[in-house]
Scaffold this motif. Structure first.
Motif, mmCIF file in Angstrom:
data_model
loop_
_atom_site.group_PDB
_atom_site.id
_atom_site.type_symbol
_atom_site.label_atom_id
_atom_site.label_comp_id
_atom_site.label_asym_id
_atom_site.label_seq_id
_atom_site.Cartn_x
_atom_site.Cartn_y
_atom_site.Cartn_z
ATOM 1 N N MET A 1 -12.756 8.124 -7.764
ATOM 2 C CA MET A 1 -12.735 7.127 -7.472
ATOM 3 C C MET A 1 -10.809 6.430 -7.001
ATOM 4 O O MET A 1 -10.306 6.266 -5.916
ATOM 5 N N LEU A 2 -10.045 6.903 -7.750
ATOM 6 C CA LEU A 2 -8.482 7.510 -6.848
ATOM 7 C C LEU A 2 -8.283 8.332 -5.594
ATOM 8 O O LEU A 2 -7.787 7.915 -4.548
ATOM 9 N N ILE A 3 -9.255 8.670 -5.286
ATOM 10 C CA ILE A 3 -8.909 10.098 -3.949
ATOM 11 C C ILE A 3 -10.102 9.212 -3.127
ATOM 12 O O ILE A 3 -9.364 9.149 -2.455
ATOM 13 N N SER A 4 -10.615 8.154 -3.150
ATOM 14 C CA SER A 4 -11.737 7.244 -2.878
ATOM 15 C C SER A 4 -10.960 6.262 -2.389
ATOM 16 O O SER A 4 -11.279 5.922 -0.892
ATOM 17 N N ALA A 5 -10.135 5.658 -3.207
ATOM 18 C CA ALA A 5 -8.719 4.404 -2.947
ATOM 19 C C ALA A 5 -7.702 4.718 -2.044
ATOM 20 O O ALA A 5 -7.136 4.140 -0.902
ATOM 21 N N VAL A 6 -7.602 6.421 -2.169
ATOM 22 C CA VAL A 6 -6.576 6.841 -1.855
ATOM 23 C C VAL A 6 -6.682 7.169 -0.171
ATOM 24 O O VAL A 6 -6.115 6.329 1.040
ATOM 25 N N LEU A 7 -8.203 7.404 0.395
ATOM 26 C CA LEU A 7 -8.647 7.171 2.119
ATOM 27 C C LEU A 7 -8.685 5.843 2.315
ATOM 28 O O LEU A 7 -8.197 5.652 3.332
ATOM 29 N N VAL A 8 -9.239 4.701 1.692
ATOM 30 C CA VAL A 8 -8.872 3.293 1.449
ATOM 31 C C VAL A 8 -7.639 2.856 2.273
ATOM 32 O O VAL A 8 -8.041 2.290 3.894
ATOM 33 N N MET A 9 -6.898 2.915 1.884
ATOM 34 C CA MET A 9 -5.228 2.880 1.921
ATOM 35 C C MET A 9 -4.883 3.336 2.841
ATOM 36 O O MET A 9 -3.863 2.653 3.784
ATOM 37 N N LEU A 10 -5.205 4.242 3.463
ATOM 38 C CA LEU A 10 -4.660 5.001 4.195
ATOM 39 C C LEU A 10 -4.956 4.617 5.999
ATOM 40 O O LEU A 10 -5.025 3.957 6.802
ATOM 41 N N ARG A 11 -6.290 4.407 5.305
ATOM 42 C CA ARG A 11 -7.028 3.959 6.545
ATOM 43 C C ARG A 11 -7.007 2.275 6.834
ATOM 44 O O ARG A 11 -6.205 1.903 7.854
ATOM 45 N N LEU A 12 -6.424 1.340 5.778
ATOM 46 C CA LEU A 12 -6.059 0.056 6.007
ATOM 47 C C LEU A 12 -5.112 0.194 6.470
ATOM 48 O O LEU A 12 -4.700 -0.630 7.572
ATOM 49 N N ASN A 13 -3.764 0.986 5.800
ATOM 50 C CA ASN A 13 -2.279 0.960 6.907
ATOM 51 C C ASN A 13 -2.975 1.184 8.345
ATOM 52 O O ASN A 13 -1.600 0.855 8.580
ATOM 53 N N VAL B 1 1.352 -1.060 0.563
ATOM 54 C CA VAL B 1 -0.342 0.461 0.364
ATOM 55 C C VAL B 1 0.865 1.653 0.012
ATOM 56 O O VAL B 1 0.877 2.157 -0.433
ATOM 57 N N GLN B 2 1.958 1.007 0.393
ATOM 58 C CA GLN B 2 2.341 2.403 0.921
ATOM 59 C C GLN B 2 3.463 2.372 -0.525
ATOM 60 O O GLN B 2 3.172 3.536 -0.919
ATOM 61 N N LYS B 3 3.373 1.576 -1.656
ATOM 62 C CA LYS B 3 4.172 1.990 -2.494
ATOM 63 C C LYS B 3 3.231 2.563 -3.261
ATOM 64 O O LYS B 3 2.991 3.248 -4.699
ATOM 65 N N LEU B 4 1.842 1.974 -3.476
ATOM 66 C CA LEU B 4 0.905 1.816 -4.885
ATOM 67 C C LEU B 4 -0.134 3.754 -4.164
ATOM 68 O O LEU B 4 -0.099 4.360 -5.137
ATOM 69 N N LEU B 5 0.711 4.300 -3.318
ATOM 70 C CA LEU B 5 -0.407 5.615 -2.937
ATOM 71 C C LEU B 5 0.379 6.414 -3.236
ATOM 72 O O LEU B 5 -0.946 7.279 -4.076
ATOM 73 N N PRO B 6 1.242 6.617 -3.310
ATOM 74 C CA PRO B 6 1.780 8.064 -4.662
ATOM 75 C C PRO B 6 0.930 7.787 -6.067
ATOM 76 O O PRO B 6 1.056 8.758 -6.638
#
Length: 260
Positions: A217-229, A18-23
């Motif tokens: 979609m991209l911004i929502s995915a970012v929020l999901v990834m931040l919450r997941l980590n 997730v850290q790699k995908l975030l940017p």
């Protein structure tokens, strides 16, 4: 077939992925959000019937689409958690639910703002609106069930079951405008994609709408990834890799030397 998932059953592997995908999600998401909103709100022409009020579609339509899309993703995480007992899938379900709930609320709120001048009322018990409201309750129910049990695994199992059962509401939302006589108009973009029809919306309006759909979609995915980590770190805080990431020194037993 599912072997590629096995490494990510380990929270540490999921965290670093997730850290790699975030940017790669965050930067395009911000750029496209600015581009899409400025394009749609400032430069797209007014609608010949609805005038300027139609511009709310540049927020309403993406939110409505991805409220359903992220619910399907949440249900898929629930399936992985139930069938393969993948702990990170449980955390993914918990990470997706609040983001999906906010998207659903935005779709309902902007729909009400749009409906008042178009329909003359803020709310009607229209088939699609009612099904979308049920979707919000499903998201809230998943979150409530997750924390309703003292045993986190039992809560995750109950939430996963509800998420899977609730999937039946997704086709109801989509096809409600075809199955029943409703005030809500039919889906312009998805109908054009699934039926290979020419979209009924003008290109000058369609292109910024598509940009906003991708951006949300991209911004929502970012929020999901931040919450997941965040959830992974919260549960793995006692692990050496998590302490190292947070910059917390890992204490080791001191070596004993000297004579008795």
């Amino acid at each position: 077939m599912w072997r590629w998932l096995h490494p990510y059953a380990k929270p540490e592997a999921t965290f670093h992925l997730v850290q790699k995908l975030l940017p790669w999600f965050l930067v395009p998401g911000i750029v496209l959000s600015v581009l899409g909103l400025v394009w749609g709100l400032a430069f797209a022409p007014p609608d010949y019937q609805q005038g300027e009020s139609y511009r709310i579609i540049f927020v309403h339509v993406p939110a409505a689409m991805w409220s359903m899309g992220f619910y399907v993703a949440m249900a898929a995480a629930g399936l992985l958690a139930l069938v393969w007992q993948i702990r990170t899938a449980e955390l993914a379900l918990l990470a997706i639910a609040p983001v999906g709930a906010v998207l659903t609320f935005i779709s309902l709120f902007t729909g009400a703002l749009w409906g008042q001048p178009m329909w003359g009322t803020w709310w009607v018990w229209d088939a699609r609106l009612t099904a979308q409201l049920i979707l919000l309750f499903l998201y809230l129910g998943v979150m409530a069930l997750y924390v309703a049990f003292e045993d986190e695994r039992a809560g995750a199992k109950a939430a996963s079951i509800l998420a899977l059962v609730g999937v039946i509401n997704i086709p109801i939302i989509h096809y409600s405008v075809y199955w029943w006589n409703t005030l809500h108009q039919q889906s312009t973009v998805t109908r054009a994609i699934t039926r290979l029809e020419a979209p009924s919306i003008a290109p000058e309006m369609l292109y910024p709408l598509l940009v906003n759909i991708v951006a949300m979609m991209l911004i929502s995915a970012v929020l999901v990834m931040l919450r997941l980590n965040n959830e992974i770190l919260r549960r793995e805080i006692h692990r050496p890799w998590a302490l190292k990431y947070l910059g917390i020194a890992v204490s080791t037993p001191a070596a004993t030397t000297g004579k008795e």
